[in-house]
Design a protein around this motif. Structure first.
Motif, PDB file in Angstrom:
ATOM      1  N   LEU A   1       0.828  -1.208   0.000  1.00 47.66           N
ATOM      2  CA  LEU A   1       0.000   0.000   0.000  1.00 47.66           C
ATOM      3  C   LEU A   1       0.861   1.256   0.000  1.00 47.66           C
ATOM      4  O   LEU A   1       0.593   2.212  -0.748  1.00 47.66           O
ATOM      5  CB  LEU A   1      -0.928  -0.002   1.221  1.00 47.66           C
ATOM      6  N   GLN A   2       1.890   1.255   0.813  1.00 51.09           N
ATOM      7  CA  GLN A   2       2.770   2.421   0.876  1.00 51.09           C
ATOM      8  C   GLN A   2       3.375   2.734  -0.479  1.00 51.09           C
ATOM      9  O   GLN A   2       3.377   3.895  -0.935  1.00 51.09           O
ATOM     10  CB  GLN A   2       3.893   2.177   1.895  1.00 51.09           C
ATOM     11  N   MET A   3       3.892   1.719  -1.145  1.00 46.10           N
ATOM     12  CA  MET A   3       4.524   1.938  -2.441  1.00 46.10           C
ATOM     13  C   MET A   3       3.503   2.354  -3.503  1.00 46.10           C
ATOM     14  O   MET A   3       3.804   3.190  -4.373  1.00 46.10           O
ATOM     15  CB  MET A   3       5.270   0.678  -2.883  1.00 46.10           C
ATOM     16  N   GLU A   4       2.307   1.782  -3.443  1.00 50.37           N
ATOM     17  CA  GLU A   4       1.275   2.173  -4.395  1.00 50.37           C
ATOM     18  C   GLU A   4       0.853   3.628  -4.189  1.00 50.37           C
ATOM     19  O   GLU A   4       0.620   4.371  -5.156  1.00 50.37           O
ATOM     20  CB  GLU A   4       0.055   1.250  -4.281  1.00 50.37           C
ATOM     21  N   LEU A   5       0.751   4.045  -2.944  1.00 48.25           N
ATOM     22  CA  LEU A   5       0.396   5.434  -2.660  1.00 48.25           C
ATOM     23  C   LEU A   5       1.496   6.386  -3.111  1.00 48.25           C
ATOM     24  O   LEU A   5       1.217   7.466  -3.658  1.00 48.25           O
ATOM     25  CB  LEU A   5       0.120   5.616  -1.164  1.00 48.25           C
ATOM     26  N   LEU A   6       2.752   5.976  -2.888  1.00 53.66           N
ATOM     27  CA  LEU A   6       3.862   6.800  -3.356  1.00 53.66           C
ATOM     28  C   LEU A   6       3.836   6.929  -4.878  1.00 53.66           C
ATOM     29  O   LEU A   6       4.035   8.020  -5.432  1.00 53.66           O
ATOM     30  CB  LEU A   6       5.197   6.190  -2.911  1.00 53.66           C
ATOM     31  N   ALA A   7       3.609   5.797  -5.544  1.00 57.49           N
ATOM     32  CA  ALA A   7       3.558   5.818  -7.003  1.00 57.49           C
ATOM     33  C   ALA A   7       2.451   6.744  -7.499  1.00 57.49           C
ATOM     34  O   ALA A   7       2.622   7.483  -8.489  1.00 57.49           O
ATOM     35  CB  ALA A   7       3.342   4.401  -7.536  1.00 57.49           C
ATOM     36  N   TYR A   8       1.317   6.722  -6.823  1.00 59.23           N
ATOM     37  CA  TYR A   8       0.214   7.611  -7.202  1.00 59.23           C
ATOM     38  C   TYR A   8       0.572   9.075  -6.947  1.00 59.23           C
ATOM     39  O   TYR A   8       0.376   9.942  -7.811  1.00 59.23           O
ATOM     40  CB  TYR A   8      -1.046   7.239  -6.421  1.00 59.23           C
ATOM     41  N   LEU A   9       1.108   9.365  -5.767  1.00 60.09           N
ATOM     42  CA  LEU A   9       1.356  10.754  -5.373  1.00 60.09           C
ATOM     43  C   LEU A   9       2.409  11.439  -6.231  1.00 60.09           C
ATOM     44  O   LEU A   9       2.383  12.668  -6.387  1.00 60.09           O
ATOM     45  CB  LEU A   9       1.747  10.815  -3.896  1.00 60.09           C
ATOM     46  N   VAL A  10       3.350  10.662  -6.789  1.00 57.80           N
ATOM     47  CA  VAL A  10       4.375  11.283  -7.631  1.00 57.80           C
ATOM     48  C   VAL A  10       3.973  11.267  -9.107  1.00 57.80           C
ATOM     49  O   VAL A  10       4.728  11.731  -9.963  1.00 57.80           O
ATOM     50  CB  VAL A  10       5.748  10.585  -7.461  1.00 57.80           C
ATOM     51  N   SER A  11       2.780  10.753  -9.400  1.00 48.45           N
ATOM     52  CA  SER A  11       2.331  10.655 -10.787  1.00 48.45           C
ATOM     53  C   SER A  11       1.445  11.843 -11.158  1.00 48.45           C
ATOM     54  O   SER A  11       1.010  12.620 -10.305  1.00 48.45           O
ATOM     55  CB  SER A  11       1.549   9.361 -10.992  1.00 48.45           C
ATOM     56  N   GLU A  12       1.140  11.941 -12.441  1.00 54.12           N
ATOM     57  CA  GLU A  12       0.259  12.993 -12.926  1.00 54.12           C
ATOM     58  C   GLU A  12      -1.201  12.733 -12.563  1.00 54.12           C
ATOM     59  O   GLU A  12      -2.050  13.618 -12.712  1.00 54.12           O
ATOM     60  CB  GLU A  12       0.391  13.107 -14.444  1.00 54.12           C
ATOM     61  N   LYS A  13      -1.493  11.537 -12.079  1.00 59.85           N
ATOM     62  CA  LYS A  13      -2.857  11.220 -11.668  1.00 59.85           C
ATOM     63  C   LYS A  13      -3.233  11.875 -10.344  1.00 59.85           C
ATOM     64  O   LYS A  13      -4.417  11.964 -10.008  1.00 59.85           O
ATOM     65  CB  LYS A  13      -3.033   9.702 -11.562  1.00 59.85           C
ATOM     66  N   ALA A  14      -2.238  12.312  -9.583  1.00 59.18           N
ATOM     67  CA  ALA A  14      -2.497  12.955  -8.294  1.00 59.18           C
ATOM     68  C   ALA A  14      -2.862  14.418  -8.544  1.00 59.18           C
ATOM     69  O   ALA A  14      -2.009  15.303  -8.549  1.00 59.18           O
ATOM     70  CB  ALA A  14      -1.273  12.851  -7.394  1.00 59.18           C
TER      71      ALA A  14
END
Length: 313
Positions: free
Chosen positions: A220-233
């Motif tokens: 979950l942590q890594m998935e949230l990090l991946a989302y937060l640094v992406s353009e989807k955030a």
């Protein structure tokens, strides 16, 4: 509601949550252990799990054995023991517990730790018998996983891997799940709700989700990090962070350490030292920056978004 019913329903319900928290904390400690050489890590793990399992055993015994016709003082005196094995044997006289040798051996490790090793270093004899709890745990892992644990070689020290964590989680779950089943069964027999646990609590992970490792949390942590640094955030919080909070000059070469520090308190210490240095060099108004960082976590933040904006656009 009679006093004994209130005791079993509410007080023991609180105790059940506390037991779950101890077991959660112990498993989390084991999950975060880098290797098996450190006595302090093993102590923290065994202490938390031994306390949690002992309290769970006593809850199960009270619900099973206590009645209106018992001598309350004598009954309470009989509970004053830290012998997991003794408590388990009492429970087995009323309930069937399907435990194999590996589970009984682990219970004996908890009992031995709590009776002897817990205060072992307060004795002068510990000079010639150091790290007993660590060696007990390592011998247990070696025996049942068919491995050899190295605690001395500088570059060959045995790392804590997924197979070790899964084995410990599976071993503890076999014991704890059966004890909780007894608690729930006896509470239902008594028309009580002792077994009810608040959703989302530490204890709910143990007793409701029956999850005894932290792999999903890591994912979950890594998935949230991946989302937060992406353009989807594109939500107000991430937008506020990107546009209003100037990032500090952390070292790109140390990004693996930074990510690890998010899930490991010990790793945080080194990064906190770096953060302190960066603050001295780059931040002139710490109070304002702290307010900005706090604002980024607000559930009511609407920075940079119109009322008609759709987050999913």
């Amino acid at each position: 509601m009679r006093a004994d019913e209130y005791w079993k329903n509410f007080n023991l319900g609180t105790e059940l949550d506390i037991a779950g928290r101890f077991i959660f904390n112990g498993l989390q400690t084991f999950h975060r252990m880098e290797h098996f050489a450190t006595e302090e890590d093993t102590f923290e793990f065994l202490y938390a799990v031994s306390v949690g399992v002992e309290r769970l055993l006593k809850i199960a015994l009270i619900l099973t054995e206590h009645g209106q016709d018992v001598d309350q003082d004598e009954f309470e005196k009989d509970l004053i023991t830290h012998s997991h094995q003794k408590l388990m044997e009492r429970l087995k006289s009323s309930h069937t517990l399907k435990l194999s040798s590996v589970h009984n051996e682990f219970i004996s490790i908890l009992a031995r730790f709590y009776k002897s090793h817990r205060y072992g270093r307060y004795s002068l004899e510990s000079v010639t018998a150091a790290a007993q709890e660590r060696d007990d745990l390592n011998s247990f892992l070696e025996k049942h996983l068919g491995i050899k644990i190295d605690t001395k070689t500088l570059f060959g020290i045995t790392k804590n891997e997924r197979r070790h964590r899964k084995f410990i989680g599976k071993t503890i779950s076999k014991i704890v799940n059966q004890l909780f089943e007894i608690v729930e069964k006896e509470a239902r027999r008594l028309n009580l709700y002792t077994y009810e646990i608040e959703y989302g609590s530490k204890a709910s992970k143990i007793f409701q989700a029956q999850s005894f490792d932290f792999e999903n949390e890591d994912i979950l942590q890594m998935e949230l990090l991946a989302y937060l640094v992406s353009e989807k955030a594109i939500g107000p919080n991430s937008k506020f962070l990107r546009e209003c909070v100037e990032p500090l000059s952390f070292d790109p070469a140390l990004e693996a350490d930074y990510i690890t520090a998010l899930r490991n308190d010990q790793k945080k210490m080194a990064v906190l030292d770096e953060l302190e240095a960066l603050y001295e060099d780059e931040v002139s108004d710490f109070s304002t920056r702290r307010e900005m960082l706090d604002a980024a976590t607000s559930h009511h933040l609407h920075y940079g978004m119109d009322e008609d904006d759709e987050i999913n656009d």
